[in-house]
Write an enzyme that holds these catalytic residues in place. Sequence first.
Site, short mmCIF file in Angstrom:
data_model
loop_
_atom_site.label_atom_id
_atom_site.label_comp_id
_atom_site.label_asym_id
_atom_site.label_seq_id
_atom_site.Cartn_x
_atom_site.Cartn_y
_atom_site.Cartn_z
N SER A 36 0.88 -1.17 0.00
CA SER A 36 0.00 0.00 0.00
C SER A 36 0.92 1.22 0.00
O SER A 36 2.12 1.09 0.25
CB SER A 36 -0.85 -0.02 1.28
N TYR A 48 -2.07 -0.76 10.44
CA TYR A 48 -2.01 -1.03 8.99
C TYR A 48 -0.69 -0.52 8.42
O TYR A 48 -0.03 -1.19 7.62
CB TYR A 48 -3.20 -0.33 8.33
P1 NDP Z 1 -11.72 -5.88 0.73
O1 NDP Z 1 -12.07 -5.61 2.17
O2 NDP Z 1 -12.68 -5.42 -0.32
O3 NDP Z 1 -11.46 -7.44 0.51
C1 NDP Z 1 -10.59 -8.12 1.38
C2 NDP Z 1 -10.49 -9.58 0.98
O4 NDP Z 1 -9.61 -10.21 1.90
C3 NDP Z 1 -11.81 -10.31 1.04
O5 NDP Z 1 -11.89 -11.25 0.00
C4 NDP Z 1 -11.74 -11.01 2.40
O6 NDP Z 1 -12.47 -12.22 2.43
C5 NDP Z 1 -10.26 -11.34 2.46
N1 NDP Z 1 -9.82 -11.56 3.85
C6 NDP Z 1 -9.73 -10.68 4.85
N2 NDP Z 1 -9.30 -11.28 5.97
C7 NDP Z 1 -9.12 -12.58 5.66
C8 NDP Z 1 -8.71 -13.73 6.39
N3 NDP Z 1 -8.37 -13.67 7.69
N4 NDP Z 1 -8.64 -14.93 5.75
C9 NDP Z 1 -8.99 -15.03 4.45
N5 NDP Z 1 -9.40 -13.99 3.70
C10 NDP Z 1 -9.47 -12.78 4.31
O7 NDP Z 1 -10.29 -5.22 0.54
P2 NDP Z 1 -9.60 -4.52 -0.74
O8 NDP Z 1 -9.96 -5.25 -1.99
O9 NDP Z 1 -9.84 -3.07 -0.67
O10 NDP Z 1 -8.05 -4.76 -0.39
C11 NDP Z 1 -7.33 -5.87 -0.88
C12 NDP Z 1 -5.85 -5.65 -0.57
O11 NDP Z 1 -5.39 -4.44 -1.16
C13 NDP Z 1 -5.54 -5.55 0.93
O12 NDP Z 1 -4.30 -6.15 1.20
C14 NDP Z 1 -5.45 -4.05 1.14
O13 NDP Z 1 -4.67 -3.72 2.25
C15 NDP Z 1 -4.80 -3.62 -0.15
N6 NDP Z 1 -4.99 -2.21 -0.52
C16 NDP Z 1 -6.25 -1.69 -0.66
C17 NDP Z 1 -6.37 -0.37 -1.03
C18 NDP Z 1 -7.70 0.27 -1.23
O14 NDP Z 1 -7.74 1.48 -1.49
N7 NDP Z 1 -8.80 -0.45 -1.12
C19 NDP Z 1 -5.20 0.49 -1.29
C20 NDP Z 1 -3.94 -0.19 -1.11
C21 NDP Z 1 -3.86 -1.49 -0.74
P3 NDP Z 1 -13.85 -12.38 3.24
O15 NDP Z 1 -14.89 -12.18 2.21
O16 NDP Z 1 -13.79 -13.77 3.77
O17 NDP Z 1 -13.87 -11.32 4.32
#
Ligand code: NDP
Length: 257
Positions: free
Chosen positions: A148, A161
């Site tokens: 990120s 984070y």
């Molecule tokens: P979302 O919250 O939309 O999706 C997160 C995903 O991670 C879901 O599929 C969720 O599954 C899964 N997840 C979370 N915890 C667990 C766990 N313990 N075990 C298995 N699966 C898990 O997040 P984003 O798409 O926004 O973010 C994705 C990545 O990108 C992250 O690493 C985030 O830090 C990074 N990021 C995001 C940014 C943004 O602006 N959105 C910017 C920069 C980086 P479930 O459905 O089971 O909860």
Amino acid sequence: MTGSLFDLSDRVALVTGSTRGIGAVLADGLAAAGATVVLHGRDAATLETRRAELVAQVGAERVHTTCFDVTDHDAVVGALAELADRTGGVDVLVNNAGVQHREPLLEVSVENFQKVLATNLTAPFLVGREVARGMVERGRGKIINIGSVQSELARPTIGPYTAAKGGVRNLTRAMAAEWAGSGVQVNAIAPGYLETAMTAALVADETFDAWLRGRTPAGRWGTPQDVVGPVVWLASAGSDYVSGQTIYVDGGMTVVV
Ligand code: NDP
């Protein structure tokens, strides 16, 4: 894309957290580049819905699913061993699953701090290590950790984070240092602020939205689609001599003050 440097048609690609958000779009993008994709999440019913959507685009033989909590070590080991048997081994891993927790450091509980670290930093190590065992044995593989802009920069109220994503940057270097000699390239993609469920409250906040647009040279929020090209490149033979790098996909945010 068949025959090009970026062709993924004989590759199996696992994207953690691909039930929604950025992970879902990355899985679709890797499938469009020819990969056989393994969708991952914690909820079997949601995974099945996503599987059906992708199967409609690329066919059932190119879509697998796996269901486990990335913070549960035993579950990670068991699921990845089963997946290796089923698919012949993962060629591309995108460590994407992540969580956010917004609270000032003076107030955040140890439990919440550790939960963010467990999901965003320890899990890429656990999943990456299990997948890397097979990659090292085969002498080939690509691991892409999702960082990120907080891998580089801090901002109040997201201390856990920021600590975790900074760690992802150096975990990427550590993995590259140990596995590059075995033909495994490990790199990180660090997106800027993208419009997803994780940032929905910020997008709706007029003050934050105006700050973000002013702070970003590109003048806009990113989209998950903006991350697809860099991930396909790092998953492909086109990046075979790139190791341990963190590539910022942020509209220029981290190069200006
Ligand atoms: P979302 O919250 O939309 O999706 C997160 C995903 O991670 C879901 O599929 C969720 O599954 C899964 N997840 C979370 N915890 C667990 C766990 N313990 N075990 C298995 N699966 C898990 O997040 P984003 O798409 O926004 O973010 C994705 C990545 O990108 C992250 O690493 C985030 O830090 C990074 N990021 C995001 C940014 C943004 O602006 N959105 C910017 C920069 C980086 P479930 O459905 O089971 O909860």
